[in-house]
Design a protein around this motif. Sequence first.
Motif, short mmCIF file in Angstrom:
data_model
loop_
_atom_site.label_atom_id
_atom_site.label_comp_id
_atom_site.label_asym_id
_atom_site.label_seq_id
_atom_site.Cartn_x
_atom_site.Cartn_y
_atom_site.Cartn_z
N ASP A 1 0.89 -1.12 -0.17
CA ASP A 1 -0.21 -0.02 0.12
C ASP A 1 0.71 1.04 0.18
N LEU A 2 1.47 1.24 0.78
CA LEU A 2 3.09 2.25 0.46
C LEU A 2 3.73 2.59 -0.18
N SER A 3 4.01 1.20 -1.17
CA SER A 3 4.60 1.64 -2.69
C SER A 3 3.11 2.29 -3.39
N LYS A 4 2.09 1.91 -3.44
CA LYS A 4 0.78 2.14 -4.24
C LYS A 4 1.30 3.67 -3.81
N VAL A 5 0.94 3.96 -2.58
CA VAL A 5 0.15 5.66 -2.89
C VAL A 5 1.45 7.13 -3.23
N ILE A 6 2.48 6.20 -2.90
CA ILE A 6 3.63 7.33 -3.26
C ILE A 6 3.67 6.83 -4.59
N SER A 7 3.64 6.27 -5.25
CA SER A 7 3.23 6.13 -6.87
C SER A 7 1.77 6.83 -7.66
N GLN A 8 1.16 6.63 -6.90
CA GLN A 8 0.18 6.81 -7.69
C GLN A 8 -0.12 8.82 -7.45
N ALA A 9 0.28 8.70 -5.85
CA ALA A 9 0.51 10.58 -5.90
C ALA A 9 1.45 11.39 -6.75
N ILE A 10 2.64 10.06 -7.20
CA ILE A 10 3.69 11.61 -8.58
C ILE A 10 2.98 11.82 -9.08
N GLN A 11 2.17 10.51 -9.26
CA GLN A 11 1.26 10.68 -11.24
C GLN A 11 0.43 11.36 -10.87
N LEU A 12 -0.45 11.88 -10.27
CA LEU A 12 -1.50 12.48 -9.63
C LEU A 12 -0.79 13.96 -9.67
N THR A 13 0.45 13.99 -9.51
CA THR A 13 1.16 15.41 -9.13
C THR A 13 1.10 16.28 -10.78
N LEU A 14 1.60 14.87 -11.79
CA LEU A 14 2.48 15.64 -12.40
C LEU A 14 0.88 16.04 -13.41
N CYS A 15 0.05 14.76 -13.39
CA CYS A 15 -1.17 15.24 -14.69
C CYS A 15 -2.11 16.23 -14.06
N LEU A 16 -1.93 16.83 -12.72
CA LEU A 16 -2.62 18.43 -12.87
C LEU A 16 -1.28 18.97 -12.48
N SER A 17 0.04 19.35 -12.81
CA SER A 17 0.36 20.05 -13.50
C SER A 17 0.39 20.43 -14.40
N LEU A 18 0.71 19.50 -14.93
CA LEU A 18 0.22 19.72 -17.39
C LEU A 18 -0.57 20.41 -17.12
N PHE A 19 -2.10 20.48 -16.50
CA PHE A 19 -3.20 21.00 -16.98
C PHE A 19 -3.06 22.93 -15.82
N MET A 20 -2.20 23.03 -15.00
CA MET A 20 -2.04 24.09 -14.51
C MET A 20 -1.63 25.15 -15.37
N GLY A 21 -0.04 24.31 -15.97
CA GLY A 21 0.92 24.49 -17.08
C GLY A 21 0.95 25.48 -17.94
N VAL A 22 -0.39 24.83 -18.95
CA VAL A 22 -1.03 25.12 -19.92
C VAL A 22 -1.73 26.62 -19.93
N VAL A 23 -2.54 25.81 -19.23
CA VAL A 23 -3.40 27.68 -18.54
C VAL A 23 -2.50 29.03 -18.11
N SER B 1 12.04 2.22 -6.99
CA SER B 1 10.56 0.47 -7.49
C SER B 1 9.23 1.46 -7.18
N GLU B 2 9.60 2.47 -6.01
CA GLU B 2 8.36 2.35 -4.68
C GLU B 2 7.51 2.97 -6.11
N ARG B 3 8.32 3.73 -6.91
CA ARG B 3 7.55 4.79 -7.75
C ARG B 3 7.15 3.96 -9.47
N SER B 4 7.03 2.88 -9.51
CA SER B 4 6.50 2.14 -10.70
C SER B 4 4.85 1.93 -10.92
#
Length: 416
Positions: free
Chosen positions: A65-87, A194-197
């Motif tokens: 669960d720890l690995s999953k949280v870290i991985s998802q956190a990075i992915q969600l951060t990048l997706c949100l950042s892309l939208f904000m940067g374009v705006v 490996s936690e971020r895959s």
Amino acid sequence: MMENGLQMLMMVVDAYLVAQISLAAVSAVSIAANLISIYQAVFIALSAVISSLVARALVQKTPEDLSKVISQAIQLTLCLSLFMGVVSIFGGRTILYLLGASAEVGRLGATYLAWVGGSIFLLGLMISLGAVLRAKGQPRLPMYVSFLVNIVNIVLSAIAVFVFKWGILGVALGTLLSRVVGLVFLWHLLGDKSERSGWQVDWELLRLVLPVAGERLIMRVGDVLIVAFIARLGTAVLAGNAIGESLTQFTYLPAMSLSVATVILTAQSHAQNDRFAVEEIRKQSYRLSLTLMGPIAGFILLFSGTLISLFTKDSQAGQASQLLVLMSFLSLPMTAGTLIHTGLWQGLSRPKLPFYATGLGMFVFRIGLGYVLTFVFEFAFLGILMAVSLDNLFRWFFLKIIYNNIYRRNSNHETQ
């Protein structure tokens, strides 16, 4: 707390350097920074959920669960950042004009927003990775990185402004490059890659993030609307508000930091079903917040004239700043109560309650009552500050009353 203080110092340095350019530059960065603060609020919301889930996974000893949280956190951060940067890059100037910026203020603000907002993924990843390290019991590492980022920012921004005369562009580039340095170090400190895959949707993370992000978004959007109100009072008042906020942000530092600690410790105690520990965390966090905030707010109030003079010599801007500093001092109990009880409910995995409280408080008190006091009763800047204080008072009582009537009552019944 040290890490948050260093991040605030970075904003103060930017404000000071911008103030050496012109009042229009201060106003431009103030409006742009309020839009960027909306982005930052989303990342802070995400970091609160990350802290809670990481703490829970560590208590329950579930490394998958720890690995999953870290991985998802990075992915969600990048997706949100892309939208904000374009705006930020393509819609920044239009948004600033809609918020009431003049032609010069809009032009300068758009430049700052394009560079700092366009690279917002740097800040987003720094916040998320820092949250992981803190929840894993390594709070000093993000602090050391923040210290390094501040040093780099001060040096680069000062050189850009005073040596190369790049103005707002120089301040923006200094901020951008310093965050690159910080992200590189945090990425290295996170450890096992490996936690971020793996790319997948974590619905539990989204379920918790959405109301927390919604609460922060409502807060930031409301602040942007308030800045639009202030802009109608004139450039000098807008600049005075920006300077005052640069100083008073240090007053909120203890409560903001203890709110983060409250999320982590409450999540750990809640995972162990220890309701008495949750209550003790709540009481101690609030007491510590007031104890630490008081001397800081008192110092800023006592020396407000000298501190404000470092930013501007304009009398109207100075009066607005001093008024904000005074109201900040008087509102300490409400501010601390709101921040601590928000962190408490987030740690209890009940983020919808702060969302409801912020939505009601923001639109009824801060915006609705603020408009009435400012423009109908003509209290001007004081009306806005009064509305902000009443908003914090409402949210504090809302969250505390529900806690007393639901969580503590259930705890007492279980004991009996």
